[in-house]
Scaffold this active site. Structure first.
Site, PDB file in Angstrom:
ATOM      1  N   GLU A  80     -29.943 -17.962 -39.954  1.00  7.40           N
ATOM      2  CA  GLU A  80     -28.666 -17.529 -39.407  1.00  7.40           C
ATOM      3  C   GLU A  80     -28.394 -18.235 -38.074  1.00  7.40           C
ATOM      4  O   GLU A  80     -29.296 -18.448 -37.278  1.00  7.40           O
ATOM      5  CB  GLU A  80     -28.669 -16.005 -39.238  1.00  7.40           C
ATOM      6  CG  GLU A  80     -27.293 -15.401 -39.140  1.00  7.40           C
ATOM      7  CD  GLU A  80     -27.311 -13.888 -39.288  1.00  7.40           C
ATOM      8  OE1 GLU A  80     -26.220 -13.299 -39.300  1.00  7.40           O
ATOM      9  OE2 GLU A  80     -28.407 -13.292 -39.396  1.00  7.40           O
ATOM     10  N   HIS A 144     -33.674  -9.914 -42.925  1.00  6.72           N
ATOM     11  CA  HIS A 144     -32.643  -9.374 -43.811  1.00  6.72           C
ATOM     12  C   HIS A 144     -31.954 -10.458 -44.638  1.00  6.72           C
ATOM     13  O   HIS A 144     -30.945 -10.184 -45.313  1.00  6.72           O
ATOM     14  CB  HIS A 144     -31.605  -8.593 -42.988  1.00  6.72           C
ATOM     15  CG  HIS A 144     -30.829  -9.442 -42.017  1.00  6.72           C
ATOM     16  ND1 HIS A 144     -29.453  -9.456 -41.993  1.00  6.72           N
ATOM     17  CD2 HIS A 144     -31.224 -10.315 -41.077  1.00  6.72           C
ATOM     18  CE1 HIS A 144     -29.034 -10.278 -41.054  1.00  6.72           C
ATOM     19  NE2 HIS A 144     -30.088 -10.792 -40.486  1.00  6.72           N
ATOM     20  N   ASP A 163     -35.543 -10.762 -36.824  1.00  8.98           N
ATOM     21  CA  ASP A 163     -34.543  -9.716 -36.595  1.00  8.98           C
ATOM     22  C   ASP A 163     -35.125  -8.307 -36.620  1.00  8.98           C
ATOM     23  O   ASP A 163     -34.472  -7.366 -36.170  1.00  8.98           O
ATOM     24  CB  ASP A 163     -33.419  -9.824 -37.631  1.00  8.98           C
ATOM     25  CG  ASP A 163     -32.333 -10.805 -37.197  1.00  8.98           C
ATOM     26  OD1 ASP A 163     -32.156 -10.985 -35.981  1.00  8.98           O
ATOM     27  OD2 ASP A 163     -31.673 -11.388 -38.071  1.00  8.98           O
ATOM     28  N   TYR A 191     -28.897  -1.135 -34.382  1.00 11.77           N
ATOM     29  CA  TYR A 191     -29.168  -2.422 -35.014  1.00 11.77           C
ATOM     30  C   TYR A 191     -29.691  -2.209 -36.441  1.00 11.77           C
ATOM     31  O   TYR A 191     -29.230  -2.852 -37.393  1.00 11.77           O
ATOM     32  CB  TYR A 191     -30.187  -3.182 -34.175  1.00 11.77           C
ATOM     33  CG  TYR A 191     -30.381  -4.621 -34.559  1.00 11.77           C
ATOM     34  CD1 TYR A 191     -29.687  -5.638 -33.907  1.00 11.77           C
ATOM     35  CD2 TYR A 191     -31.263  -4.970 -35.571  1.00 11.77           C
ATOM     36  CE1 TYR A 191     -29.877  -6.964 -34.255  1.00 11.77           C
ATOM     37  CE2 TYR A 191     -31.450  -6.289 -35.926  1.00 11.77           C
ATOM     38  CZ  TYR A 191     -30.758  -7.289 -35.268  1.00 11.77           C
ATOM     39  OH  TYR A 191     -30.944  -8.596 -35.623  1.00 11.77           O
TER      40      TYR A 191
END
Length: 393
Positions: A80, A144, A163, A191
């Site tokens: 990401e 994720h 993450d 989160y």
């Protein structure tokens, strides 16, 4: 801008985004950080980079310790762009560096940057020596993204957790005990609720795989570093991964002319009469990403909407779409709403509950036009009945 030393030879070299207020639909009123970590040994490793606009900040921190040309490895735990966005520019300054990533990570990086970097795919469990220290990699697919992995520094008992365990939180301090448990826990919960929640099974597998690993620090990709409250956040993650929640309720609604609001108030009276803590969220004033934190903590979720144009009020429809995508389990639901002639909104709420596999211990309640005292009394009793269902577990 200077690097922050975590342990001798190990540095935080990330960036602080004080101005971030929206992370693809998730409100971030406290900003965030993009964490990168530098391990200086016989070979130098950079673990993750930063969002591309913050490249200069990353480089300044690295250069306060070493010349970037010395970097031998750039670890990409996650493709990401808030993690990988600076990789192409960084390797221009470290042309000998290998980019270490998972198999899906290589595919993702090639598709993002369309450049033939010096990739090296690492297996789950594989270790690479830096000299006195080593890096060990564990694949964590769907925590994720499919490419996700974590990196462990066994000689220092540091987990670079990607993450997992992160928070969108910009601070001038780097550690959880400096920011305060209550502050960091609240942002870690938000989160998890908005990003990690759908992947509870994968989180459990990751926690099991790391169960025997000593951790003096957990260094996530966002927020502060865990050193004081590691056991507490691990316990929280285990609970969230099992979709456990407290015996409390959240009432989520929007209203057109006040009727659905009156219904929500009556339901609250019934729940509170039975001793159930209740949080009330009007979607006109509360963002859906804030509501999801309440859903994470609440075993009972009540959703109300008037009927507009034969369907849901748009704000409630948006929330339910978001809720369905995040897929919380092991919840009880109750649908309610007012209507003028069609009344379809309540049925649409129930369809989402059904898709999520939620129980509905008390039948939904629809009221035409404005509720009178008798009808509000029925809603008070519905609240009491929901409280009793919650107590039965």
């Amino acid at each position: 801008m200077r690097a922050f030393e975590l342990k001798p030879g190990i540095y935080w070299v990330g960036s602080i985004d004080w101005d971030l207020r929206n992370f693809h639909g998730y409100l971030t009123p406290y900003g965030s950080t993009y964490n990168a970590y530098l391990v200086v040994d016989e070979k130098v490793a950079l673990i993750d980079t930063v969002k591309r606009p913050f490249l200069d900040e990353l480089l300044a921190r690295v250069q306060s310790v070493i010349d970037p040309v010395q970097i031998a490895y750039v670890v990409c735990n996650h493709v990401e762009m808030d993690h990988s966005g600076s990789i192409p520019a960084l390797v221009e300054r470290a042309p000998q560096a290998q980019v270490l990533t998972s198999p899906n990570g290589e595919k993702g990086l090639r598709a993002h940057f369309h450049s033939d970097l010096n990739y090296r795919v690492v297996r789950s469990g594989e270790a690479i020596s830096l000299g006195r220290r080593s890096l060990q990699f564990f694949h964590t697919p769907m925590v994720h993204w499919p490419d996700s992995m974590v990196t462990y520094l066994p000689e220092e008992a540091i987990l670079f957790s990607n993450d997992a365990f992160g928070q969108h939180l910009a601070t001038a301090v780097r550690f959880d005990d400096q920011a305060g448990w209550e502050v960091v826990y609240a942002q870690a919960a938000k989160y998890y609720a908005n990003i990690v929640l759908p992947y509870g099974d994968q989180v459990k597998r990751t926690l099991q795989a790391l169960g025997g690993v000593k951790m003096d620090m957990i260094c996530p990709s966002h927020g502060v570093i865990w050193r004081e409250n590691i056991a507490r956040i691990l316990e929280a993650y285990k609970r969230w991964a099992d979709y456990e929640a407290d015996d409390q309720a959240v009432v989520v609604y929007d209203t057109m002319w006040g009727s659905t609001a009156k219904m929500s108030q009556a339901l609250c009276r019934g729940l509170e009469a039975e001793g159930v803590p209740v949080t009330v969220r009007n979607l006109e004033t509360t963002h859906i990403s804030e509501v999801m934190t309440d859903v994470l903590h609440s075993r009972l979720v009540l959703v109300g909407s008037p009927t507009l144009n034969n369907g849901l009020l748009p704000s409630v429809g948006e929330f339910l779409t978001y809720l369905k995508g995040l897929r919380p389990r092991n919840r009880m639901g109750f649908a309610f709403g007012s209507y003028g002639w069609g009344g379809q909104a309540v049925a649409e709420i129930e369809q989402v509950f059904s898709a999520l596999g939620w129980q509905e211990p008390v039948p939904a309640r629809r009221i035409q036009w404005v509720p009178d005292e008798e009808q509000l009394g029925h809603l008070v009793e519905d609240g009491r009945a929901l409280a009793k269902a919650l107590a039965q577990k």
